[in-house]
Enzyme design. Structure first.
Site, PDB file in Angstrom:
ATOM      1  N   ASN A 160       0.869  -1.175   0.000  1.00 16.22           N
ATOM      2  CA  ASN A 160       0.000   0.000   0.000  1.00 16.22           C
ATOM      3  C   ASN A 160       0.908   1.228   0.000  1.00 16.22           C
ATOM      4  O   ASN A 160       1.514   1.550   1.015  1.00 16.22           O
ATOM      5  CB  ASN A 160      -0.898  -0.031   1.248  1.00 16.22           C
ATOM      6  CG  ASN A 160      -1.704   1.242   1.412  1.00 16.22           C
ATOM      7  OD1 ASN A 160      -1.754   2.085   0.508  1.00 16.22           O
ATOM      8  ND2 ASN A 160      -2.339   1.396   2.566  1.00 16.22           N
ATOM      9  N   TRP A 161       0.989   1.874  -1.145  1.00 20.16           N
ATOM     10  CA  TRP A 161       1.935   2.996  -1.271  1.00 20.16           C
ATOM     11  C   TRP A 161       1.397   4.282  -0.657  1.00 20.16           C
ATOM     12  O   TRP A 161       2.109   5.292  -0.613  1.00 20.16           O
ATOM     13  CB  TRP A 161       2.270   3.235  -2.747  1.00 20.16           C
ATOM     14  CG  TRP A 161       2.999   2.117  -3.411  1.00 20.16           C
ATOM     15  CD1 TRP A 161       3.412   0.935  -2.831  1.00 20.16           C
ATOM     16  CD2 TRP A 161       3.442   2.056  -4.773  1.00 20.16           C
ATOM     17  NE1 TRP A 161       4.066   0.150  -3.755  1.00 20.16           N
ATOM     18  CE2 TRP A 161       4.100   0.810  -4.960  1.00 20.16           C
ATOM     19  CE3 TRP A 161       3.336   2.917  -5.851  1.00 20.16           C
ATOM     20  CZ2 TRP A 161       4.639   0.431  -6.186  1.00 20.16           C
ATOM     21  CZ3 TRP A 161       3.878   2.542  -7.072  1.00 20.16           C
ATOM     22  CH2 TRP A 161       4.532   1.307  -7.226  1.00 20.16           C
ATOM     23  N   LYS A 162       0.148   4.273  -0.264  1.00 21.06           N
ATOM     24  CA  LYS A 162      -0.472   5.468   0.328  1.00 21.06           C
ATOM     25  C   LYS A 162      -0.250   6.675  -0.597  1.00 21.06           C
ATOM     26  O   LYS A 162      -0.193   6.507  -1.811  1.00 21.06           O
ATOM     27  CB  LYS A 162       0.058   5.691   1.752  1.00 21.06           C
ATOM     28  CG  LYS A 162      -0.074   4.402   2.592  1.00 21.06           C
ATOM     29  CD  LYS A 162       0.139   4.584   4.047  1.00 21.06           C
ATOM     30  CE  LYS A 162      -0.029   3.236   4.758  1.00 21.06           C
ATOM     31  NZ  LYS A 162       0.100   3.331   6.205  1.00 21.06           N
TER      32      LYS A 162
ATOM     33  N   HIS B 231      -9.377   1.160   5.156  1.00 18.88           N
ATOM     34  CA  HIS B 231      -8.080   1.362   5.808  1.00 18.88           C
ATOM     35  C   HIS B 231      -8.265   2.307   7.004  1.00 18.88           C
ATOM     36  O   HIS B 231      -9.066   3.240   6.938  1.00 18.88           O
ATOM     37  CB  HIS B 231      -7.077   1.940   4.814  1.00 18.88           C
ATOM     38  CG  HIS B 231      -5.676   1.917   5.350  1.00 18.88           C
ATOM     39  ND1 HIS B 231      -5.211   2.863   6.235  1.00 18.88           N
ATOM     40  CD2 HIS B 231      -4.665   1.037   5.160  1.00 18.88           C
ATOM     41  CE1 HIS B 231      -3.950   2.557   6.557  1.00 18.88           C
ATOM     42  NE2 HIS B 231      -3.596   1.459   5.914  1.00 18.88           N
TER      43      HIS B 231
ATOM     44  N   GLU C  96      -6.611   4.693   8.046  1.00 23.35           N
ATOM     45  CA  GLU C  96      -6.417   6.122   7.742  1.00 23.35           C
ATOM     46  C   GLU C  96      -7.678   6.715   7.109  1.00 23.35           C
ATOM     47  O   GLU C  96      -8.030   7.863   7.366  1.00 23.35           O
ATOM     48  CB  GLU C  96      -5.185   6.292   6.821  1.00 23.35           C
ATOM     49  CG  GLU C  96      -3.891   6.088   7.598  1.00 23.35           C
ATOM     50  CD  GLU C  96      -2.726   5.551   6.775  1.00 23.35           C
ATOM     51  OE1 GLU C  96      -2.771   5.615   5.542  1.00 23.35           O
ATOM     52  OE2 GLU C  96      -1.770   5.047   7.401  1.00 23.35           O
TER      53      GLU C  96
ATOM     54  N   GLU D 121      -5.002  -4.918  10.719  1.00 25.39           N
ATOM     55  CA  GLU D 121      -3.958  -3.906  10.898  1.00 25.39           C
ATOM     56  C   GLU D 121      -4.206  -3.145  12.193  1.00 25.39           C
ATOM     57  O   GLU D 121      -5.014  -2.201  12.215  1.00 25.39           O
ATOM     58  CB  GLU D 121      -3.976  -2.895   9.740  1.00 25.39           C
ATOM     59  CG  GLU D 121      -3.677  -3.477   8.389  1.00 25.39           C
ATOM     60  CD  GLU D 121      -3.123  -2.415   7.428  1.00 25.39           C
ATOM     61  OE1 GLU D 121      -2.071  -2.676   6.848  1.00 25.39           O
ATOM     62  OE2 GLU D 121      -3.730  -1.334   7.288  1.00 25.39           O
TER      63      GLU D 121
ATOM     64  N   GLY E 199       2.946   2.357  10.673  1.00 25.39           N
ATOM     65  CA  GLY E 199       3.905   3.447  10.497  1.00 25.39           C
ATOM     66  C   GLY E 199       4.656   3.807  11.758  1.00 25.39           C
ATOM     67  O   GLY E 199       5.300   4.850  11.831  1.00 25.39           O
TER      68      GLY E 199
ATOM     69  N   SER F  94       3.873  -2.177  10.149  1.00 29.79           N
ATOM     70  CA  SER F  94       5.333  -2.254  10.287  1.00 29.79           C
ATOM     71  C   SER F  94       5.900  -3.625   9.881  1.00 29.79           C
ATOM     72  O   SER F  94       6.825  -4.134  10.524  1.00 29.79           O
ATOM     73  CB  SER F  94       5.753  -1.877  11.711  1.00 29.79           C
ATOM     74  OG  SER F  94       5.363  -0.539  11.989  1.00 29.79           O
TER      75      SER F  94
ATOM     76  N   GLY G  83       3.077  -1.143   4.204  1.00 33.54           N
ATOM     77  CA  GLY G  83       3.102   0.279   3.886  1.00 33.54           C
ATOM     78  C   GLY G  83       4.519   0.725   3.563  1.00 33.54           C
ATOM     79  O   GLY G  83       5.027   0.512   2.458  1.00 33.54           O
ATOM     80  N   GLY G  84       5.191   1.311   4.546  1.00 34.54           N
ATOM     81  CA  GLY G  84       6.509   1.912   4.352  1.00 34.54           C
ATOM     82  C   GLY G  84       7.499   1.041   3.586  1.00 34.54           C
ATOM     83  O   GLY G  84       8.157   1.515   2.651  1.00 34.54           O
TER      84      GLY G  84
HETATM   85  P1  13P Z   1       3.348   0.387   7.601  1.00 36.84           P
HETATM   86  O1  13P Z   1       3.843  -0.902   6.988  1.00 36.84           O
HETATM   87  O2  13P Z   1       4.092   1.590   7.104  1.00 36.84           O
HETATM   88  O3  13P Z   1       3.269   0.292   9.097  1.00 36.84           O
HETATM   89  O4  13P Z   1       1.838   0.598   7.074  1.00 36.84           O
HETATM   90  C1  13P Z   1       0.934  -0.431   7.209  1.00 36.84           C
HETATM   91  C2  13P Z   1      -0.293  -0.088   6.448  1.00 36.84           C
HETATM   92  O5  13P Z   1      -1.042   0.788   6.821  1.00 36.84           O
HETATM   93  C3  13P Z   1      -0.566  -0.827   5.215  1.00 36.84           C
HETATM   94  O6  13P Z   1      -1.863  -0.604   4.770  1.00 36.84           O
END
Ligand code: 13P
Length: 258
Positions: free
Chosen positions: A11-13, A101, A103, A173, A179, A219, A240-241
């Site tokens: 997920n590149w956000k 998600h 967020e 999640e 993050g 993470s 994510g990251g």
């Molecule tokens: P991180 O891997 O950066 O913690 O993000 C997880 C995430 O929200 C994937 O959707």
């Protein structure tokens, strides 16, 4: 228990413009060659503006990567300025769509009802929803993690038919692990992913629940993916990251052989 095909999704956000996205996928394709990725689904979820470019790249080079989107609108079309419909995404060969998600829930006020509308639109257009659920730190500390996740699942999956439920991925999640560099222990992640499967069994029956893939997200890194993925109810990762680094994402995909 049925055999579930692992699914690793990035997920590149709100990172990477379309040129950077092209470069990232090209580098990812290069690094994937160094790893054993067979037998798994590999998904990247760029921003809307990069979907077309990545679709072209995947098709032209026949890459072992599938396309995902990060959100969607519930309606097929209409006066919804700024929104993108499931019909539009399906036309771009998008296969997976992240819905709910944390967020989106926290920053854009998406309720379970809203998430439910999106999820049903994704199914309607023949794509696979990646439904995200997870508790906050306060909820965990209050001992409510399982209850919160169960409530999110029941609300988001209301009215979903048995036949549709087979095409579903759930991502557990925990909000406090996103993050933050703080990963849930593999035991905690397993406990909640098993609880997710328990609720899916209540909703759709054990046989269907046993076929639904449950990812862990929060993470995930090359160094912790193996232990997480070795848990019986964890069938994949939503990253994510670390998905913004082609080397790291390829290492995560290739975790089995290291
Ligand atoms: P991180 O891997 O950066 O913690 O993000 C997880 C995430 O929200 C994937 O959707």
């Amino acid at each position: 228990m049925s055999e579930r095909r692992p699914i690793i999704a990035g997920n590149w956000k709100m990172h990477k413009d379309h040129l950077e996205a092209i470069q990232l996928v090209q580098k990812l394709a290069y690094h994937l060659e160094e790893h054993d990725y067979e037998g798994q689904d590999i998904v990247v979820c760029p921003s809307f503006v990069a979907l077309r470019a990545i679709q072209n790249l995947i098709q032209a080079d026949k890459l072992p990567i599938e396309l995902g989107a990060q959100t969607v609108h519930a309606e097929d079309e209409g006066a919804f300025t700024g929104e993108v419909s499931a019909r539009m995404l399906a036309r771009l060969d998008v296969r997976y769509v992240i819905v709910g998600h944390s967020e989106r829930r926290a920053l854009f006020g998406e309720s379970d009802e809203v998430v439910n509308g999106k999820l049903r639109a994704v199914h309607k257009h023949g794509m696979v929803p990646i439904l995200c659920v997870g508790e906050t730190l306060e909820q965990r500390d209050a001992g409510q993690a399982v209850e919160i996740v169960a409530e999110q699942l029941r609300g988001s999956l209301a009215g979903v038919k048995l036949a549709e439920a087979q095409d579903l991925v759930v991502a557990y999640e925990p909000v406090w692990a996103i993050g933050t560099g703080r990963t849930a222990s593999s035991a905690d992640a397993q406990e909640l992913c098993a609880a997710v499967r328990g609720v899916l069994a209540e909703l759709f029956g054990q046989a269907i629940a046993d076929g639904i893939r449950v990812q862990y997200g929060g993470s995930v890194k090359p160094g912790n993916v193996r232990e997480l993925m070795s848990q019986p109810d964890i069938d994949g990762a939503l990253v994510g990251g670390a998905s913004l680094s082609s080397e790291d994402f390829a290492l995560i995909v290739g975790h089995r052989r290291r």
